[in-house]
Motif scaffolding. Structure first.
Motif, PDB file in Angstrom:
ATOM      1  N   GLY A 143      -3.174-121.384-105.804  1.00 29.45           N
ATOM      2  CA  GLY A 143      -2.332-121.236-106.926  1.00 29.45           C
ATOM      3  C   GLY A 143      -2.850-119.311-106.603  1.00 29.45           C
ATOM      4  N   THR A 200       2.554-123.464-101.987  1.00 26.32           N
ATOM      5  CA  THR A 200       3.219-122.691-102.901  1.00 26.32           C
ATOM      6  C   THR A 200       2.558-120.765-102.647  1.00 26.32           C
ATOM      7  N   TRP A 243       9.967-131.583-108.133  1.00 29.54           N
ATOM      8  CA  TRP A 243      10.268-131.883-108.952  1.00 29.54           C
ATOM      9  C   TRP A 243      11.247-132.492-109.375  1.00 29.54           C
ATOM     10  N   VAL A 297      11.311-123.608-104.808  1.00 27.12           N
ATOM     11  CA  VAL A 297      10.828-124.709-104.681  1.00 27.12           C
ATOM     12  C   VAL A 297      10.315-125.672-103.099  1.00 27.12           C
ATOM     13  N   CYS A 319       4.371-127.227-111.936  1.00 22.53           N
ATOM     14  CA  CYS A 319       5.236-127.844-112.527  1.00 22.53           C
ATOM     15  C   CYS A 319       5.943-128.934-113.240  1.00 22.53           C
ATOM     16  N   ASP A 330       6.981-123.076-106.207  1.00 24.79           N
ATOM     17  CA  ASP A 330       6.245-123.814-106.685  1.00 24.79           C
ATOM     18  C   ASP A 330       6.445-125.376-105.433  1.00 24.79           C
ATOM     19  N   TRP A 332       9.435-117.949-110.496  1.00 24.07           N
ATOM     20  CA  TRP A 332       8.549-119.285-109.971  1.00 24.07           C
ATOM     21  C   TRP A 332       9.065-119.939-108.914  1.00 24.07           C
ATOM     22  N   CYS A 351       3.384-120.123-111.080  1.00 25.06           N
ATOM     23  CA  CYS A 351       3.012-120.623-109.477  1.00 25.06           C
ATOM     24  C   CYS A 351       2.512-122.116-109.366  1.00 25.06           C
ATOM     25  N   ASP A 352       3.068-122.594-108.502  1.00 25.64           N
ATOM     26  CA  ASP A 352       1.975-123.661-108.708  1.00 25.64           C
ATOM     27  C   ASP A 352       1.987-124.451-109.592  1.00 25.64           C
ATOM     28  N   HIS A 389       5.863-128.961-105.144  1.00 22.74           N
ATOM     29  CA  HIS A 389       5.136-129.821-105.915  1.00 22.74           C
ATOM     30  C   HIS A 389       6.878-130.702-106.295  1.00 22.74           C
TER      31      HIS A 389
END
Length: 389
Positions: free
Chosen positions: A57, A158, A133, A150, A104, A129, A127, A101-102, A131
């Motif tokens: 992040g 990220t 989702w 994502v 979810c 990321d 946004w 950032c980073d 992860h």
């Protein structure tokens, strides 16, 4: 409370089973301090970044500041996303540029009103990321007005997503920073500098970390390396204690290592992997747990998802909703996380049961197809006999 009772000159064997002093800081005091910090950080700035204050992040923050100059940082855990969104809506300037950032959210309902308020204040919300989702959550975030990107959690961190998503030439040292951050975040363990970044982000203040990596990238300066060497003396001792407490449990086809303690979870997980664990569970004194996988187990996020958490196939985290009062935490500390271990191991057993049911279903389908084929063959044979007659 006297801090020496928690983080004073205690033997590490006792210190390792207790949470840090921040755990005992009342939430309302912490929230008030975070409100004041956010109001000060957001005053007059054109860009804000809500980011997990780990190496990934914070690498995003360094990259965004390279592009936009001054940018307010709101360090945010996965369970505090709605709070930071609300603070941007309340304290941010009208038309502020916002990045998340980073992080979810487990459910869209956790952030729906706060995201709507932030979108109403900001000129744009982007946004980034990597992860796992939920499709409905991702679609809802996009419908709310956020430009969500994502990345593949098996391929990117990220910071990688930020590098490829921003329309500018990211300096080479920050592109390398993203690559080395990925090495740790995806648990590749191919670049020794990635452990330095992870440890420095953990032991330093977020702003200090961003300032250093913005200038030096992944090659940390000598004074930082000396600082890390000093901190690692205690770190290694805490790792050793956690590894000694570890046990290996056989759950279906998997060997699961489980332990407890205030420690660096990645190194403990690696030690349990070397002992034969396909997956490892490291329960922390604060009540949360880290779940780490291997090539033999890539379903950590599925385990965590059953116990109030989430993450990646090989790395996830959770905090089971089992603590109702301080007596529950006292039991947690004195039993070395017995209840938390039990509910997480039960989540592994649920996965095993699901696999068995799926295998039985596949077997029944195959048998049905085989029987169907036999029936058709018999029918065809009967038709042929009739023709012969």
């Amino acid at each position: 409370m006297d801090e020496t009772l928690i983080d004073g000159d205690l033997p590490l064997s006792r210190k390792s089973v207790l949470p840090g002093t921040g755990f005992f800081y009342p939430d309302e005091f912490e929230e008030a301090a975070e409100d004041a910090a956010a109001e000060e950080a957001l005053d007059g700035v054109e860009t804000a970044v809500i980011a997990d204050p780990d190496a990934d992040g914070l690498a995003c923050v360094a990259i965004l500041r390279e592009l936009y100059g001054a940018a307010a940082l709101l360090p945010t855990s996965p369970h505090e996303i709605e709070d930071s969104l609300e603070r941007v809506a309340e304290y941010g300037e009208e038309g502020i540029r916002l990045f998340v950032c980073d992080l979810c959210p487990d459910k869209f309902e956790y952030v729906d009103e706060e995201l709507d308020a932030a979108v109403g204040t900001a000129s744009e919300v982007r946004w980034f990321d990597h992860h796992q989702w939920d499709d409905e959550v991702a679609e809802s975030v996009r419908e709310a007005g956020a430009d969500l990107v994502v990345g593949d959690s098996d391929e990117e961190c990220t910071a990688d997503v930020a590098v490829r998503s921003l329309d500018f030439d990211v300096p080479r040292h920050l592109v390398e920073l993203a690559a080395v951050t990925r090495d740790h975040d995806l648990w590749l363990r191919e670049d020794p500098r990635s452990d330095d970044l992870a440890d420095f982000s953990y032991w330093s203040e977020p702003e200090d970390y961003v300032e250093v990596v913005a200038e030096h990238g992944a090659d940390l300066p000598e004074e930082v390396l000396e600082f890390l060497a000093e901190k690692r003396v205690e770190k290694e001792a805490l790792i050793e204690l956690a590894v000694k407490r570890g046990e290996l449990k056989e759950i279906g086809p998997w060997t699961v290592g489980v332990t407890y303690g205030r420690c660096s979870q990645n190194e403990v997980a690696e030690a349990m992997r070397e002992q034969g664990a396909d997956a490892s569970v490291i329960v922390k004194p604060a009540g949360s747990a880290s779940i780490r996988g291997t090539d033999a187990f890539e379903r950590c996020h599925e385990v965590a998802g059953q116990v109030n958490g989430g993450g990646h196939p090989k790395a996830a985290g959770c905090k089971p909703d089992i603590y109702e009062d301080m007596l529950d935490y006292a039991h947690h500390w004195t039993t070395r996380g017995a209840t938390t271990k039990r509910v997480i191991l039960e989540a592994f057993r649920t996965l095993e049961a699901d696999e068995e049911r799926e295998a039985e279903g596949d077997e029944r389908d195959e048998e049905s197809e085989a029987e169907g084929g036999a029936d058709e063959g018999e029918a065809a044979a009967g038709d042929d006999s009739a023709l012969e007659e």
